[in-house]
Enzyme design. Structure first.
Site, PDB file in Angstrom:
ATOM      1  N   ILE A   1      -0.390   4.631  -7.261  1.00  0.00           N
ATOM      2  CA  ILE A   1      -0.877   5.030  -5.928  1.00  0.00           C
ATOM      3  C   ILE A   1       0.205   4.860  -4.867  1.00  0.00           C
ATOM      4  CG2 ILE A   1      -3.315   4.595  -6.372  1.00  0.00           C
ATOM      5  CD1 ILE A   1      -2.893   1.936  -4.760  1.00  0.00           C
TER       6      ILE A   1
ATOM      7  N   GLY B   1       0.819  -1.201   0.000  1.00  0.00           N
ATOM      8  CA  GLY B   1       0.000   0.000   0.000  1.00  0.00           C
ATOM      9  C   GLY B   1       0.851   1.247   0.000  1.00  0.00           C
ATOM     10  N   CYS B   2       0.204   2.368  -0.076  1.00  0.00           N
ATOM     11  CA  CYS B   2       0.893   3.646  -0.186  1.00  0.00           C
ATOM     12  C   CYS B   2       1.693   3.929   1.076  1.00  0.00           C
ATOM     13  CB  CYS B   2      -0.117   4.755  -0.423  1.00  0.00           C
ATOM     14  SG  CYS B   2       0.675   6.267  -0.901  1.00  0.00           S
ATOM     15  N   GLY B   3       2.932   4.321   0.886  1.00  0.00           N
ATOM     16  CA  GLY B   3       3.741   4.703   2.040  1.00  0.00           C
ATOM     17  C   GLY B   3       4.367   3.525   2.751  1.00  0.00           C
TER      18      GLY B   3
END
Length: 271
Positions: A181, A113-115
């Site tokens: 993303i 996921g993002c980050g």
């Protein structure tokens, strides 16, 4: 040799119906949001990781991920990449037997996921992250021009504000642009594209809109990228690692200004 899904480009954004509160009342409207989908990467028939991404350039994403993780060392290691777009699966077949990287993989935690990205603090990373030797240099003016060009390219970001943008460049020009993303995905795509096309990364710059964290820095170090530039900030560990790995780290690059954290010898002032 390899085939992918990029001949029929997937949509990066979808329209959703929203109600926006403008301070006084609600206004009904349609708004674009960036697409997000899980994609599972397989290595030699074995399920390795599921990444959350925008669903584009899946062959590059898989190859870049596995190259950065040490499963693909050279172009001859890669036998086949098969993208099953409808199932969200990418199969990568390599010519190597279970390597050190594969054995160490068992001990790792993967987050998506993002980050977030893989956790990098195992022996394989110490082996692959060696100080980056590169005499590439660019001027402050070239750096500013690259940031302006990156902003012009980021159409999906303007539509949705939902993606991280990354670009691979020489001091003179931007060679490749990718967005996703997750900032790690966009970088993996660039690494994968370079791997598939035999492009050396030793004299290139990586420009990103994401934060400069230890994860992104180790990702660059493992594939030998000497210069990392972002319009965002760097973390303390990223600066520490950049200094020990001889990587030029540039943050807060916007409106003609930037902060140089490490590797100052590669940025030339006009003065």
């Amino acid at each position: 040799m390899h085939h992918g899904s990029d001949r029929t480009p997937a949509q990066k954004a979808s329209a959703v119906h929203v109600r926006i509160f403008d301070g006084q009342r609600f206004v009904e409207r349609s708004q674009l949001v960036v697409n997000e989908r899980p994609v599972t990467l397989y290595l030699n028939q074995r399920e390795m990781v599921t990444l959350l991404c925008a669903g584009k350039h899946l062959d590059e994403l898989a190859v870049g991920f596995f190259h950065g993780e040490g499963f693909l060392q050279s172009r001859t290691d890669l036998q086949e990449v098969t993208v099953d777009d409808s199932q969200g699966k990418v199969q990568v077949i390599t010519s190597r037997e279970a390597s050190l990287a594969e054995n160490l993989w068992q001990k790792r935690t993967i987050t998506s996921g993002c980050g977030k990205g893989s956790l990098f603090y195992y022996a394989v990373d110490a082996l692959l992250s060696k100080p980056v030797e590169s005499s590439v240099a660019l001027s402050a003016q070239q750096l500013r021009q690259h940031l302006e060009a990156l902003n012009r390219m980021s159409e999906t970001y303007r539509q949705t504000h939902g993606v991280h943008n990354s670009a691979l460049a020489t001091p003179d020009e931007i060679l490749l642009f990718r967005d996703d993303i997750g900032r790690h995905n966009a970088v993996d795509m660039i690494v994968g594209h370079a791997f598939l096309h035999g492009t050396s990364l030793q004299d290139k710059l990586l420009i990103t809109t994401g934060r400069l964290t230890s994860e992104i820095l180790i990702k660059a170090a493992k594939v030998g990228i000497p210069v990392l530039i972002s319009r965002n900030t760097a973390t303390s560990l990223a600066v520490q690692l950049a200094n020990s790995l001889n990587i030029t780290l540039v943050g807060f690059a916007r409106a003609g200004k930037f902060t140089l954290y490490s590797g100052t010898q590669r940025i030339i002032s006009e003065a």
